[in-house]
Motif scaffolding. Structure first.
Motif, PDB file in Angstrom:
ATOM      1  N   ASN A  31      42.878  44.108  57.258  1.00 19.59           N
ATOM      2  CA  ASN A  31      43.104  43.879  55.833  1.00 19.59           C
ATOM      3  C   ASN A  31      41.869  44.283  55.031  1.00 19.59           C
ATOM      4  N   ILE A  32      42.083  45.056  53.997  1.00 20.92           N
ATOM      5  CA  ILE A  32      41.014  45.444  53.077  1.00 20.92           C
ATOM      6  C   ILE A  32      41.352  44.865  51.712  1.00 20.92           C
ATOM      7  N   GLY A  33      40.409  44.125  51.116  1.00 18.01           N
ATOM      8  CA  GLY A  33      40.664  43.448  49.861  1.00 18.01           C
ATOM      9  C   GLY A  33      40.339  44.288  48.636  1.00 18.01           C
ATOM     10  N   TYR A  34      41.053  44.013  47.564  1.00 20.45           N
ATOM     11  CA  TYR A  34      40.797  44.660  46.271  1.00 20.45           C
ATOM     12  C   TYR A  34      41.049  43.643  45.173  1.00 20.45           C
ATOM     13  N   THR A  35      40.100  43.496  44.259  1.00 19.34           N
ATOM     14  CA  THR A  35      40.316  42.704  43.060  1.00 19.34           C
ATOM     15  C   THR A  35      39.910  43.541  41.852  1.00 19.34           C
ATOM     16  N   GLY A  36      40.846  43.702  40.930  1.00 18.05           N
ATOM     17  CA  GLY A  36      40.577  44.529  39.765  1.00 18.05           C
ATOM     18  C   GLY A  36      41.625  44.285  38.696  1.00 18.05           C
ATOM     19  N   PRO A  37      41.483  44.925  37.542  1.00 17.05           N
ATOM     20  CA  PRO A  37      42.445  44.737  36.453  1.00 17.05           C
ATOM     21  C   PRO A  37      43.738  45.503  36.720  1.00 17.05           C
ATOM     22  N   TYR A  45      42.974  51.703  34.307  1.00 15.22           N
ATOM     23  CA  TYR A  45      41.733  51.936  35.056  1.00 15.22           C
ATOM     24  C   TYR A  45      41.810  51.269  36.427  1.00 15.22           C
ATOM     25  N   GLY A  46      42.269  50.024  36.470  1.00 12.78           N
ATOM     26  CA  GLY A  46      42.368  49.321  37.744  1.00 12.78           C
ATOM     27  C   GLY A  46      43.297  50.025  38.713  1.00 12.78           C
ATOM     28  N   LYS A  47      44.434  50.488  38.208  1.00  9.72           N
ATOM     29  CA  LYS A  47      45.394  51.172  39.080  1.00  9.72           C
ATOM     30  C   LYS A  47      44.859  52.519  39.547  1.00  9.72           C
ATOM     31  N   ASN A  48      44.047  53.171  38.718  1.00  8.74           N
ATOM     32  CA  ASN A  48      43.453  54.449  39.118  1.00  8.74           C
ATOM     33  C   ASN A  48      42.452  54.274  40.253  1.00  8.74           C
ATOM     34  N   THR A  49      41.787  53.130  40.320  1.00  4.26           N
ATOM     35  CA  THR A  49      40.865  52.882  41.430  1.00  4.26           C
ATOM     36  C   THR A  49      41.639  52.467  42.677  1.00  4.26           C
ATOM     37  N   LEU A  80      44.698  42.078  44.405  1.00  6.86           N
ATOM     38  CA  LEU A  80      44.904  40.965  43.486  1.00  6.86           C
ATOM     39  C   LEU A  80      44.429  41.351  42.089  1.00  6.86           C
ATOM     40  N   ASP A  81      45.108  40.855  41.088  1.00 11.20           N
ATOM     41  CA  ASP A  81      44.794  41.145  39.689  1.00 11.20           C
ATOM     42  C   ASP A  81      43.743  40.163  39.176  1.00 11.20           C
ATOM     43  N   ASP A  82      42.654  40.686  38.595  1.00  5.09           N
ATOM     44  CA  ASP A  82      41.653  39.783  37.994  1.00  5.09           C
ATOM     45  C   ASP A  82      41.539  39.959  36.477  1.00  5.09           C
ATOM     46  N   LYS A  83      42.379  40.843  35.909  1.00  2.00           N
ATOM     47  CA  LYS A  83      42.414  41.057  34.458  1.00  2.00           C
ATOM     48  C   LYS A  83      41.045  41.410  33.880  1.00  2.00           C
ATOM     49  N   TYR A  84      40.197  42.022  34.695  1.00  2.00           N
ATOM     50  CA  TYR A  84      38.852  42.459  34.298  1.00  2.00           C
ATOM     51  C   TYR A  84      37.899  41.280  34.053  1.00  2.00           C
ATOM     52  N   SER A  85      38.232  40.129  34.589  1.00  2.00           N
ATOM     53  CA  SER A  85      37.421  38.921  34.411  1.00  2.00           C
ATOM     54  C   SER A  85      36.501  38.709  35.605  1.00  2.00           C
ATOM     55  N   PRO A  86      35.186  38.602  35.381  1.00  2.00           N
ATOM     56  CA  PRO A  86      34.268  38.354  36.501  1.00  2.00           C
ATOM     57  C   PRO A  86      34.598  37.075  37.267  1.00  2.00           C
ATOM     58  N   PRO A 108      36.268  47.190  40.878  1.00  3.52           N
ATOM     59  CA  PRO A 108      35.857  48.339  40.076  1.00  3.52           C
ATOM     60  C   PRO A 108      35.136  47.995  38.782  1.00  3.52           C
ATOM     61  N   HIS A 109      34.538  46.806  38.690  1.00  5.53           N
ATOM     62  CA  HIS A 109      33.781  46.503  37.471  1.00  5.53           C
ATOM     63  C   HIS A 109      32.519  45.715  37.814  1.00  5.53           C
ATOM     64  N   SER A 110      31.447  46.042  37.084  1.00  2.38           N
ATOM     65  CA  SER A 110      30.130  45.478  37.406  1.00  2.38           C
ATOM     66  C   SER A 110      30.098  43.966  37.221  1.00  2.38           C
ATOM     67  N   GLY A 111      30.819  43.440  36.209  1.00  2.92           N
ATOM     68  CA  GLY A 111      30.842  41.996  36.009  1.00  2.92           C
ATOM     69  C   GLY A 111      31.387  41.276  37.219  1.00  2.92           C
ATOM     70  N   GLY A 112      32.494  41.767  37.749  1.00  4.23           N
ATOM     71  CA  GLY A 112      33.071  41.180  38.954  1.00  4.23           C
ATOM     72  C   GLY A 112      32.160  41.337  40.157  1.00  4.23           C
ATOM     73  N   ALA A 113      31.541  42.511  40.281  1.00  8.80           N
ATOM     74  CA  ALA A 113      30.656  42.765  41.419  1.00  8.80           C
ATOM     75  C   ALA A 113      29.448  41.831  41.407  1.00  8.80           C
ATOM     76  N   PHE A 114      28.844  41.653  40.241  1.00  7.29           N
ATOM     77  CA  PHE A 114      27.700  40.741  40.154  1.00  7.29           C
ATOM     78  C   PHE A 114      28.119  39.307  40.486  1.00  7.29           C
ATOM     79  N   ALA A 115      29.312  38.906  40.050  1.00  4.58           N
ATOM     80  CA  ALA A 115      29.798  37.560  40.366  1.00  4.58           C
ATOM     81  C   ALA A 115      30.021  37.389  41.863  1.00  4.58           C
ATOM     82  N   ILE A 116      30.565  38.395  42.511  1.00  5.64           N
ATOM     83  CA  ILE A 116      30.843  38.325  43.946  1.00  5.64           C
ATOM     84  C   ILE A 116      29.552  38.332  44.763  1.00  5.64           C
TER      85      ILE A 116
END
Length: 388
Positions: A31-37, A45-49, A80-86, A108-116
């Motif tokens: 399993n490979i995880g993905y969280t994005g908008p 943008y999220g679907k393109n990534t 999983l959908d995170d709606k671009y929220s960190p 695919p967003h720096s806010g989420g990455a920094f939170a993780i």
């Protein structure tokens, strides 16, 4: 009676065998995880990534998977959908690890990455961060992979192109959001170090405003040769359009958040973007591996791919190779340690992003190319040829 007993035993054996087969099958899926908008304003943008990961997984799986330690494995992308929220990204990453045992989670967003980054080492999974912010890999997190190269690699090529073509007077008219500020803090001093002059600075709210007349007028009053612009593609295009309508004849430095092809779609073609330098849109990249990827993508999805898709496609291919080299699908530290070698082993058709290696902090290196609009067309320029 004896026949009935034999049939019951045979049925039991088949049921037991099916159960073991089911367990074996589960063990052979990674399993490979993905969280994005995946909903809201940033859903496209999220679907393109995400589509880059899904395309790579589909190809790997249909080719029979990949072998590690004598076993065949296939990928399963859990998105999983995170709606671009960190904060949502952090919750999703925790869930992906605890419920799906993912050795790697992409965002695919720096806010989420920094939170993780606050817990991914403790929870023992690799963070696949799609952001070019340099300090993503300067925080000492040993299980982070910054997927695109640092945007610092674009600064000098952009300066060389624009200063040579238009002159040394620069006006800073980028966005006022954090990412644009990070770009400006790096670009402004580098421009001056190269012998240039900053004649005006006026950051604008690209994410809120639609009328940029007053802000653009203010910087053009300083008579610059070059404008530094950048936010999302649509507002960046509107800033460039406003500058042209106010008589600006110089060049544009377009930071990497905006894409030249997407900007052209907003303003009706490349004419208003003449003299712009930015990240080369993927569809103009004529290198063999990239062209093959574009053709495959268009056949599958009936549209052109973006840069985001190519980077995620390359990276999941590299992850499969890193797992082979590490001899494990479940030890994130061992897998992370082999990512640099894995990227280097990929043939061009599996590495359209042209990532060459990973540095000791977890940031990728790539053969950077930039695009410049000349005579209404995008011209490809190798960054190395510009004395990067």
């Amino acid at each position: 009676m004896a026949l009935w007993k034999h049939l019951v035993q045979a049925a039991s054996a088949i049921t037991l065998a099916a159960a073991f087969t089911s367990v074996a099958s589960a063990q052979e899926t990674v399993n490979i995880g993905y969280t994005g908008p995946l909903s809201g304003g940033a859903a496209l943008y999220g679907k393109n990534t995400l589509v880059g990961l899904e395309m790579a997984a589909k190809e790997i799986n249909e080719a029979g998977g990949f072998e590690v330690g004598g076993k065949k494995y296939k990928f399963n992308i859990v998105a999983l959908d995170d709606k671009y929220s960190p904060s949502e990204a952090a919750v999703n990453a925790k869930r992906l690890k605890s419920q799906n045992n993912t050795p790697m989670v992409f965002t695919p967003h720096s806010g989420g990455a920094f939170a993780i980054q606050a817990f991914n080492e403790q929870d023992n999974f690799i963070l696949g961060a799609y952001t070019s912010v340099p300090n993503m890999t300067e925080r000492g997190n040993k299980l982070t992979l910054r997927i695109p190269p640092s945007f610092a690699g674009y600064v000098q090529p952009f300066i060389n192109v624009e200063m040579k073509a238009f002159g040394k007077k620069l006006a800073m008219a980028g966005g006022d959001h954090d990412y644009a500020k990070a770009w400006a803090q790096l670009f402004g001093p580098a421009w001056k170090q190269a012998g240039g002059e900053i004649v005006a600075e006026n950051p604008m709210s690209y994410n809120k405003d639609t009328d940029f007349y007053s802000g653009v007028s203010r910087v053009l009053a300083a008579n610059p040769d070059v404008l530094f612009v950048g936010g999302a593609s649509e507002p960046t295009a509107l800033v460039a359009k406003q500058a042209r309508e106010l008589g600006f004849k110089g060049g544009f430095v377009v930071m990497d958040q905006a894409k030249l092809d997407e900007m052209a779609a907003v303003v009706g073609g490349m004419d208003m973007l003449e003299g712009s330098v930015g990240v080369l849109p993927l569809i103009y990249d004529k290198r063999p591996g990239t062209e093959a990827f574009i053709a495959k993508f268009k056949k599958l999805y009936d549209r052109n791919p973006g840069t985001e898709a190519s980077y995620h496609y390359s990276t999941l291919n590299a992850v499969s190779e890193a797992m082979k080299l590490a001899g494990t699908v479940s030890d994130p530290k061992a897998i992370h340690a082999k990512l640099s070698e894995a990227y280097g082993k990929l043939p061009p058709e599996r590495n359209p992003a042209r990532i060459t290696s990973v540095d000791d902090r977890g940031g990728t290196n790539a053969n950077i190319v930039v695009g410049m609009v000349k005579n209404g067309k995008v011209e490809t320029i190798e960054a190395a040829s510009l004395g990067q």
